[in-house]
Every structure is written in structure tokens, then in C-alpha cells.
Design an enzyme around this catalytic site. Structure first.
Site, mmCIF file in Angstrom:
data_model
loop_
_atom_site.group_PDB
_atom_site.id
_atom_site.type_symbol
_atom_site.label_atom_id
_atom_site.label_comp_id
_atom_site.label_asym_id
_atom_site.label_seq_id
_atom_site.Cartn_x
_atom_site.Cartn_y
_atom_site.Cartn_z
ATOM 1 N N CYS A 145 0.721 -1.158 0.082
ATOM 2 C CA CYS A 145 -0.035 0.065 -0.097
ATOM 3 C C CYS A 145 0.833 1.182 0.102
ATOM 4 C CB CYS A 145 -1.058 -0.142 1.158
ATOM 5 S SG CYS A 145 -2.122 1.278 1.258
ATOM 6 N N HIS A 146 0.882 1.985 1.059
ATOM 7 C CA HIS A 146 1.879 3.133 1.063
ATOM 8 C C HIS A 146 3.241 2.931 1.686
ATOM 9 C CE1 HIS A 146 -2.270 5.045 0.907
ATOM 10 N NE2 HIS A 146 -1.628 6.384 0.812
#
Length: 174
Positions: free
Chosen positions: A103-104
Site C-alpha cells: 500500500c503506502h
């Protein structure tokens, strides 16, 4: 079994921490939650998971670990400006040890200057950030490029975990 660091700050994506952590721990791996401050309570952004930082980043050495997992959510944003976090990830990379970011999570890899020429994925809206950091961005559930394992979102967790376990098995059998 392998010793795996989980880099964590508050606001992490609950399942992106919980699912890989529980799976690797249940396989017998030695897991350690590393935050900015030992003992700090770290809560997931959805309120479904909470962990305590078992060690502060300043008190650990990358050489003592076989891999690192970087969950997404807001956690990477809270870690990416810390020089000790960046040094830890750089040292693992220099040693060729697995770096798994979902994800991030790859935001930390941007700040560490590690994406030039690498093929990765991340949360799709971060594509421009990844490309601007020199990465070849692909929109796939999991991408393995050398020692990097990256995935996009919680729905990609099964593939993410599978590739982490595969990479750990390969590194253990060396």
C-alpha cells in the site's frame, strides 16, 4: 526461522499489519514490532488492531534481521522522515535482505532513495510518486524485484504473504 522487523507507526492499515504479522508469527518466525518509541501504543486507522512498539528504531540493528515488512495506511508517512528508519531500510537493502512493502509502505523506500530502476507496485494513487522516484510502476497484486516485494491493497495480502514466505524460504536455504 527468520527474524522479521515490522516497521510501524499509528494509523496503519489494520489488516496490512495484522494478516502478515499473524501469518508469519504462526509459521514460527521471530517477529519484532519496531516504532519510533519503545512501548508506544500504535493503533490501526480502522480501530481493528492495536500493537505496542516492542523496540525503538534507535535501539535495533539491521544486521540482526532477515527481513522487514512495511504495512501501509498512514504509518509510512509517520516513519519516512526518521533518519534511523531510512538507515535501517538502506542497510537491509545493501545486504540483499527481503523488504516487503504494501500500500503506502513504498513511501519509505522513496525517502530512502531506493526505487531508482526498480519495478514495484503500491497503492495505485501513489503511481506518480513512485515513477518520480525512478521506479517502474506496475498495477499488479504483487511484484517481486530482487529483494523487494510490493503489493497494492488489503485484497492483495494473500499474494503478498505468499511471496514473503517464498523469499524467506529462499534466503534461509542459502
Amino acid at each position: 526461522m527468520s527474524k522479521i522487523a515490522f516497521l510501524l507507526a499509528g494509523g496503519f492499515e489494520d489488516s496490512e499489519m495484522k494478516v502478515p504479522y499473524d501469518s508469519l508469527k504462526s509459521d514460527g518466525h521471530d517477529t519484532l514490532i519496531i516504532g519510533l518509541k519503545k512501548g508506544e501504543e500504535l493503533k490501526g486507522k480502522n480501530g481493528e488492531a492495536s500493537y505496542q512498539a516492542e523496540e525503538a528504531i534507535e535501539s535495533v540493528k539491521a544486521a540482526d534481521f532477515d527481513a522487514v515488512v512495511i504495512p501501509g495506511g498512514s504509518s509510512p508517512e509517520g516513519l519516512r522522515t526518521n533518519e534511523s528508519i531510512l538507515r535501517f531500510v538502506k542497510e537491509l537493502n545493501e545486504a540483499g535482505k527481503p523488504i516487503a512493502a504494501i500500500c503506502h509502505g513504498p513511501q519509505i523506500l522513496i525517502s530512502a532513495g531506493l526505487l531508482e530502476g526498480r519495478t514495484i507496485t503500491s497503492y495505485p494513487p501513489l503511481k506518480d510518486d513512485m515513477v518520480n522516484a525512478g521506479a517502474n510502476f506496475v498495477d499488479e497484486e504483487v511484484v517481486v524485484d530482487g529483494n523487494f516485494i510490493t503489493s497494492r491493497t488489503p485484497k492483495d495480502e494473500p499474494a503478498f504473504i505468499r511471496e514473503i514466505k517464498h523469499k524467506l524460504g529462499a534466503s534461509v536455504s542459502r
